[in-house]
Design an enzyme around this catalytic site. Structure first.
Site, PDB file in Angstrom:
ATOM      1  N   HIS A  57      13.897  20.407  83.442  1.00  0.00           N
ATOM      2  CA  HIS A  57      14.786  21.415  82.851  1.00  0.00           C
ATOM      3  C   HIS A  57      14.134  22.028  81.611  1.00  0.00           C
ATOM      4  O   HIS A  57      14.182  23.243  81.407  1.00  0.00           O
ATOM      5  CB  HIS A  57      16.117  20.779  82.416  1.00  0.00           C
ATOM      6  CG  HIS A  57      16.930  20.191  83.531  1.00  0.00           C
ATOM      7  ND1 HIS A  57      17.169  18.842  83.641  1.00  0.00           N
ATOM      8  CD2 HIS A  57      17.575  20.773  84.571  1.00  0.00           C
ATOM      9  CE1 HIS A  57      17.935  18.618  84.697  1.00  0.00           C
ATOM     10  NE2 HIS A  57      18.184  19.771  85.294  1.00  0.00           N
ATOM     11  N   SER A  99      17.742  14.611  87.973  1.00  0.00           N
ATOM     12  CA  SER A  99      18.820  13.863  87.295  1.00  0.00           C
ATOM     13  C   SER A  99      19.261  12.696  88.166  1.00  0.00           C
ATOM     14  O   SER A  99      19.745  11.681  87.669  1.00  0.00           O
ATOM     15  CB  SER A  99      20.011  14.782  87.024  1.00  0.00           C
ATOM     16  OG  SER A  99      19.600  15.933  86.329  1.00  0.00           O
TER      17      SER A  99
HETATM   18  P1  AMP Z   1      20.045  20.992  88.237  1.00  0.00           P
HETATM   19  O1  AMP Z   1      20.459  20.532  86.875  1.00  0.00           O
HETATM   20  O2  AMP Z   1      19.625  19.905  89.157  1.00  0.00           O
HETATM   21  O3  AMP Z   1      21.051  21.951  88.864  1.00  0.00           O
HETATM   22  O4  AMP Z   1      18.737  21.871  88.028  1.00  0.00           O
HETATM   23  C1  AMP Z   1      18.734  22.983  87.173  1.00  0.00           C
HETATM   24  C2  AMP Z   1      17.448  23.730  87.338  1.00  0.00           C
HETATM   25  O5  AMP Z   1      16.355  22.875  87.016  1.00  0.00           O
HETATM   26  C3  AMP Z   1      17.215  24.219  88.774  1.00  0.00           C
HETATM   27  O6  AMP Z   1      16.670  25.532  88.748  1.00  0.00           O
HETATM   28  C4  AMP Z   1      16.225  23.213  89.301  1.00  0.00           C
HETATM   29  O7  AMP Z   1      15.408  23.723  90.338  1.00  0.00           O
HETATM   30  C5  AMP Z   1      15.407  22.910  88.062  1.00  0.00           C
HETATM   31  N1  AMP Z   1      14.720  21.628  88.177  1.00  0.00           N
HETATM   32  C6  AMP Z   1      15.268  20.439  88.520  1.00  0.00           C
HETATM   33  N2  AMP Z   1      14.317  19.487  88.582  1.00  0.00           N
HETATM   34  C7  AMP Z   1      13.139  20.085  88.274  1.00  0.00           C
HETATM   35  C8  AMP Z   1      11.787  19.638  88.182  1.00  0.00           C
HETATM   36  N3  AMP Z   1      11.444  18.386  88.417  1.00  0.00           N
HETATM   37  N4  AMP Z   1      10.842  20.549  87.851  1.00  0.00           N
HETATM   38  C9  AMP Z   1      11.171  21.852  87.616  1.00  0.00           C
HETATM   39  N5  AMP Z   1      12.426  22.330  87.692  1.00  0.00           N
HETATM   40  C10 AMP Z   1      13.396  21.461  88.016  1.00  0.00           C
END
Ligand code: AMP
Length: 283
Positions: free
Chosen positions: A37, A186
């Site tokens: 993130h 997460s």
């Molecule tokens: P989330 O909180 O899982 O909805 O993710 C929020 C944003 O963070 C989304 O655009 C995900 O694709 C991105 N994201 C989650 N994990 C990663 C990671 N390991 N590397 C890069 N971006 C990530």
């Protein structure tokens, strides 16, 4: 860092930022932040004057029986991480604020939302598109940054932006991984020690697939077979799918002999934890 939880307050503040000539960069998240993130936040900072990070665990993108209730949350930790990244606004609306009583209008992406993740989570992308569309209207960003980790999600968002004429730039940032290759998520905190030990097999399998393509393998079925065989070597892993698609259109590939970037993606369950990962192979 300003913390806003009301939609109207966020809209007014976004309006003020725009009026004073500031370029707004949005990073939508569900919180429980990690370096993945934060890499998006840093990217947003590079291309905007005011970064808005949203934290909202969106009930509309979870199906009954998925992990909405137990999704990890730690808002105090998230706040201090974002503070030290120089974020201008943390937008944390409550569910009632985003989905008030009698809410009934959804954005339903068709076509590409029914393949890959969509086959296993039939209402997921409707929830994602709806909440992201709402966030675009509330925060009025000039640019929004998403992670390649959710490859299909970023393609669907780009499609939605084109189809509905949202006036902003979509940026997709690379996947951030642990030292052993496990993509940050997460949900990794759900893994037992044994599952955590096995989980890096996903990236190893994807790298094997990349190497196969680079050494001349063009048959998608053979690539999928190799990835599945590698993952099956770990006893805590249960495969939902491994797929080979065109990285931009998500069209299924039977052969990689197209000269176009290839998306190899997978979803694998470790006990109750479902992990997704992918790699894009440039040819
Ligand atoms: P989330 O909180 O899982 O909805 O993710 C929020 C944003 O963070 C989304 O655009 C995900 O694709 C991105 N994201 C989650 N994990 C990663 C990671 N390991 N590397 C890069 N971006 C990530």
């Amino acid at each position: 860092m300003k913390i806003i939880s009301s939609v109207s307050e966020m809209q007014i503040f976004a309006e003020e930022l725009r009026r004073s000539g500031k370029r707004i960069g949005l990073v939508p998240t569900m919180g429980f932040l990690h370096e993945g993130h934060l890499s998006l936040v840093r990217r947003a900072r590079e291309i905007s004057d005011a970064v808005v990070v949203s934290i909202f665990v969106n009930p509309a993108q979870f199906a009954p029986g998925e992990d909405f209730e137990r999704y990890p949350r730690d808002i105090e930790r998230d706040k201090s991480l974002l503070q030290s990244e120089g974020v201008a606004v943390l937008f944390t609306p409550g569910s009632g604020e985003m989905y008030p009583q009698r809410f009934s209008t959804y954005i339903i992406p068709e076509g590409i939302s029914s393949v890959l993740e969509g086959k296993f989570r039939s209402t997921h992308f409707r929830g994602v598109a709806t909440v992201v569309g709402k966030l675009f209207l509330i925060v009025q960003p000039h640019a929004a940054v998403f992670g390649q980790k959710d490859a299909q999600q970023s393609i669907i968002i780009k499609q939605m932006v084109r189809d509905l004429n949202f006036n902003l730039q979509i940026i997709v940032a690379p996947i951030v991984r642990e030292q052993d290759g496990l993509a940050l998520s997460s949900r990794n905190v759900y893994l037992s020690p044994e599952e955590r030990n096995d989980a890096p097999i996903l990236f190893q399998a994807l790298q094997k697939a990349e190497a196969l393509i680079h050494t001349g393998e063009t048959d998608a079925a053979a690539i999928i077979h190799e990835v599945e065989k590698t993952i099956r070597g770990k006893k805590t892993a249960a495969i939902d799918y491994v797929a080979v698609n065109d990285a931009e259109s998500l069209t299924e590939m039977t052969t990689t002999q197209t000269g176009r970037p290839v998306l190899i993606s997978l979803a694998v369950r470790f006990g109750k934890t479902r992990l997704i990962d992918n790699i894009i192979v440039q040819q």
